[in-house]
Design a protein around this motif. Structure first.
Motif, PDB file in Angstrom:
ATOM      1  N   ARG A   2      -6.062  11.778   1.476  1.00  0.00           N
ATOM      2  CA  ARG A   2      -4.936  11.190   0.747  1.00  0.00           C
ATOM      3  C   ARG A   2      -4.592  12.006  -0.483  1.00  0.00           C
ATOM      4  O   ARG A   2      -5.464  12.461  -1.223  1.00  0.00           O
ATOM      5  CB  ARG A   2      -5.287   9.756   0.347  1.00  0.00           C
ATOM      6  CG  ARG A   2      -4.219   9.131  -0.528  1.00  0.00           C
ATOM      7  CD  ARG A   2      -4.446   7.686  -0.755  1.00  0.00           C
ATOM      8  NE  ARG A   2      -3.447   7.143  -1.657  1.00  0.00           N
ATOM      9  CZ  ARG A   2      -3.106   5.871  -1.725  1.00  0.00           C
ATOM     10  NH1 ARG A   2      -3.679   4.996  -0.931  1.00  0.00           N
ATOM     11  NH2 ARG A   2      -2.196   5.454  -2.571  1.00  0.00           N
ATOM     12  N   THR A   7       0.468   7.387  -6.016  1.00  0.00           N
ATOM     13  CA  THR A   7       0.210   6.023  -6.481  1.00  0.00           C
ATOM     14  C   THR A   7       1.515   5.304  -6.768  1.00  0.00           C
ATOM     15  O   THR A   7       1.578   4.077  -6.713  1.00  0.00           O
ATOM     16  CB  THR A   7      -0.650   6.036  -7.750  1.00  0.00           C
ATOM     17  OG1 THR A   7       0.014   6.825  -8.761  1.00  0.00           O
ATOM     18  CG2 THR A   7      -2.023   6.638  -7.459  1.00  0.00           C
ATOM     19  N   LEU A  26       4.282  -0.201   2.167  1.00  0.00           N
ATOM     20  CA  LEU A  26       3.439   0.594   1.282  1.00  0.00           C
ATOM     21  C   LEU A  26       2.322  -0.206   0.621  1.00  0.00           C
ATOM     22  O   LEU A  26       1.318   0.366   0.187  1.00  0.00           O
ATOM     23  CB  LEU A  26       4.300   1.249   0.191  1.00  0.00           C
ATOM     24  CG  LEU A  26       5.185   2.394   0.653  1.00  0.00           C
ATOM     25  CD1 LEU A  26       6.259   2.693  -0.384  1.00  0.00           C
ATOM     26  CD2 LEU A  26       4.358   3.652   0.920  1.00  0.00           C
ATOM     27  N   PRO A  28      -0.195  -2.094   1.605  1.00  0.00           N
ATOM     28  CA  PRO A  28      -1.599  -1.942   2.032  1.00  0.00           C
ATOM     29  C   PRO A  28      -2.254  -0.648   1.551  1.00  0.00           C
ATOM     30  O   PRO A  28      -3.483  -0.544   1.567  1.00  0.00           O
ATOM     31  CB  PRO A  28      -1.505  -1.966   3.561  1.00  0.00           C
ATOM     32  CG  PRO A  28      -0.226  -2.667   3.855  1.00  0.00           C
ATOM     33  CD  PRO A  28       0.697  -2.258   2.758  1.00  0.00           C
ATOM     34  N   TYR A  29      -1.453   0.315   1.118  1.00  0.00           N
ATOM     35  CA  TYR A  29      -2.000   1.596   0.696  1.00  0.00           C
ATOM     36  C   TYR A  29      -2.081   1.712  -0.830  1.00  0.00           C
ATOM     37  O   TYR A  29      -2.388   2.781  -1.365  1.00  0.00           O
ATOM     38  CB  TYR A  29      -1.154   2.739   1.274  1.00  0.00           C
ATOM     39  CG  TYR A  29      -1.071   2.671   2.775  1.00  0.00           C
ATOM     40  CD1 TYR A  29      -2.146   3.078   3.565  1.00  0.00           C
ATOM     41  CD2 TYR A  29       0.060   2.152   3.397  1.00  0.00           C
ATOM     42  CE1 TYR A  29      -2.083   2.981   4.950  1.00  0.00           C
ATOM     43  CE2 TYR A  29       0.122   2.053   4.782  1.00  0.00           C
ATOM     44  CZ  TYR A  29      -0.951   2.468   5.546  1.00  0.00           C
ATOM     45  OH  TYR A  29      -0.900   2.364   6.922  1.00  0.00           O
ATOM     46  N   VAL A  31       0.286   1.623  -3.032  1.00  0.00           N
ATOM     47  CA  VAL A  31       1.364   2.431  -3.597  1.00  0.00           C
ATOM     48  C   VAL A  31       2.421   1.515  -4.202  1.00  0.00           C
ATOM     49  O   VAL A  31       2.904   0.588  -3.542  1.00  0.00           O
ATOM     50  CB  VAL A  31       2.013   3.333  -2.523  1.00  0.00           C
ATOM     51  CG1 VAL A  31       3.186   4.112  -3.110  1.00  0.00           C
ATOM     52  CG2 VAL A  31       0.977   4.278  -1.938  1.00  0.00           C
ATOM     53  N   GLN A 202       4.715   4.600  10.388  1.00  0.00           N
ATOM     54  CA  GLN A 202       3.384   4.757  10.958  1.00  0.00           C
ATOM     55  C   GLN A 202       3.004   6.238  11.081  1.00  0.00           C
ATOM     56  O   GLN A 202       1.870   6.625  10.771  1.00  0.00           O
ATOM     57  CB  GLN A 202       3.314   4.098  12.335  1.00  0.00           C
ATOM     58  CG  GLN A 202       3.261   2.582  12.299  1.00  0.00           C
ATOM     59  CD  GLN A 202       3.199   1.982  13.694  1.00  0.00           C
ATOM     60  OE1 GLN A 202       4.070   2.237  14.519  1.00  0.00           O
ATOM     61  NE2 GLN A 202       2.172   1.197  13.962  1.00  0.00           N
ATOM     62  N   ALA A 205       2.525   7.542   7.437  1.00  0.00           N
ATOM     63  CA  ALA A 205       1.298   7.042   6.824  1.00  0.00           C
ATOM     64  C   ALA A 205       0.072   7.764   7.357  1.00  0.00           C
ATOM     65  O   ALA A 205      -0.876   8.035   6.605  1.00  0.00           O
ATOM     66  CB  ALA A 205       1.176   5.547   7.061  1.00  0.00           C
ATOM     67  N   PHE A 209      -1.857   9.190   4.340  1.00  0.00           N
ATOM     68  CA  PHE A 209      -2.997   8.365   3.956  1.00  0.00           C
ATOM     69  C   PHE A 209      -4.145   8.390   4.959  1.00  0.00           C
ATOM     70  O   PHE A 209      -5.132   7.691   4.770  1.00  0.00           O
ATOM     71  CB  PHE A 209      -2.530   6.897   3.781  1.00  0.00           C
ATOM     72  CG  PHE A 209      -1.318   6.746   2.912  1.00  0.00           C
ATOM     73  CD1 PHE A 209      -1.305   7.168   1.595  1.00  0.00           C
ATOM     74  CD2 PHE A 209      -0.164   6.161   3.423  1.00  0.00           C
ATOM     75  CE1 PHE A 209      -0.190   7.022   0.804  1.00  0.00           C
ATOM     76  CE2 PHE A 209       0.968   5.993   2.634  1.00  0.00           C
ATOM     77  CZ  PHE A 209       0.949   6.440   1.320  1.00  0.00           C
ATOM     78  N   ALA A 211      -3.948   7.093   7.840  1.00  0.00           N
ATOM     79  CA  ALA A 211      -3.945   5.804   8.529  1.00  0.00           C
ATOM     80  C   ALA A 211      -3.969   6.019  10.019  1.00  0.00           C
ATOM     81  O   ALA A 211      -3.417   7.004  10.541  1.00  0.00           O
ATOM     82  CB  ALA A 211      -2.693   5.002   8.129  1.00  0.00           C
TER      83      ALA A 211
END
Length: 212
Positions: A2, A7, A26, A28-29, A31, A202, A205, A209, A211
């Protein structure tokens, strides 16, 4: 791995519906999504000739205005019998007053004029291109789609834009009849999301991240 600079992201749109979707996606991450409208950023002219080009130029404009990383999307409805229109001009078809009811009626009238009255002749897809741009000029861009048919009259008062006129394949309700979670929620099992924007997110991410 990441990127620790992600942020806070400026969401380069003045569309309240899109802001709400991106904040949900965003969250869940960890951000924080900042709205270009709330920051007083002007809307740049969309002079690109593709969804991807317009997404990037909007993100670049937000970066110049804030010095922060920015995420932009360019999305639209592409109707096969109308040679892909309205496409990148989807928002402009609604005019300065954002009259999407009028735009949906225009699409139906044009399809009817061309004899496209049954579902097979009213095929369409939504496209979403996403671009994240950093102050150092880096860019990460993705694109995704969801296919379905145009229905008329429009059904439902949820979502925004052309959602009430779009019936996605395999579903009995339009995007305008679905809840936000149904439309752009990310499946807990890692499966493919429903909406074009969520599907593109998706992919993005996974790159940003890590993900699944």
């Amino acid at each position: 791995m990441r990127d620790p600079t992600l942020t806070r992201l400026v969401i380069a749109t003045h569309n309240a519906g899109k802001i709400a979707e991106f904040r949900d996606l965003l969250a869940p991450y960890g951000v924080t999504a900042l709205s270009a409208g709330d920051l007083g950023l002007p809307e740049p002219d969309e002079t690109g000739t593709s969804f991807a080009a317009n997404a990037r130029l909007k993100a670049e404009a937000a970066v110049r205005g804030t010095g922060l990383p920015a995420l932009a999307d360019d999305s639209g409805l592409c109707v096969e019998a109308l040679d892909g229109a309205p496409g990148i001009y989807s928002a402009r078809w609604a005019g300065p007053d954002k009259d999407f009811s009028g735009a949906m009626a225009r699409i139906d009238a044009m399809l009817t004029e061309r004899g496209a009255t049954d579902a097979a002749a009213r095929r369409a897809h939504f496209t979403a291109a996403l671009a994240v741009v950093w102050p150092d000029g880096r860019c990460e861009a993705v694109e995704s789609h969801v296919h379905g048919v145009i229905v008329h009259p429009p059904r439902g008062d949820r979502g925004f834009g052309y959602d009430p006129s779009f019936l996605p394949d395999g579903h009995g309700r339009t995007f305008g009849e679905m809840s936000a979670e149904e439309k752009h929620g990310l499946p807990a099992d890692g499966g493919e999301a429903l909406s074009h924007r969520a599907r593109a997110f998706q992919i993005l991410a996974a790159r940003l991240f890590g993900a699944p």
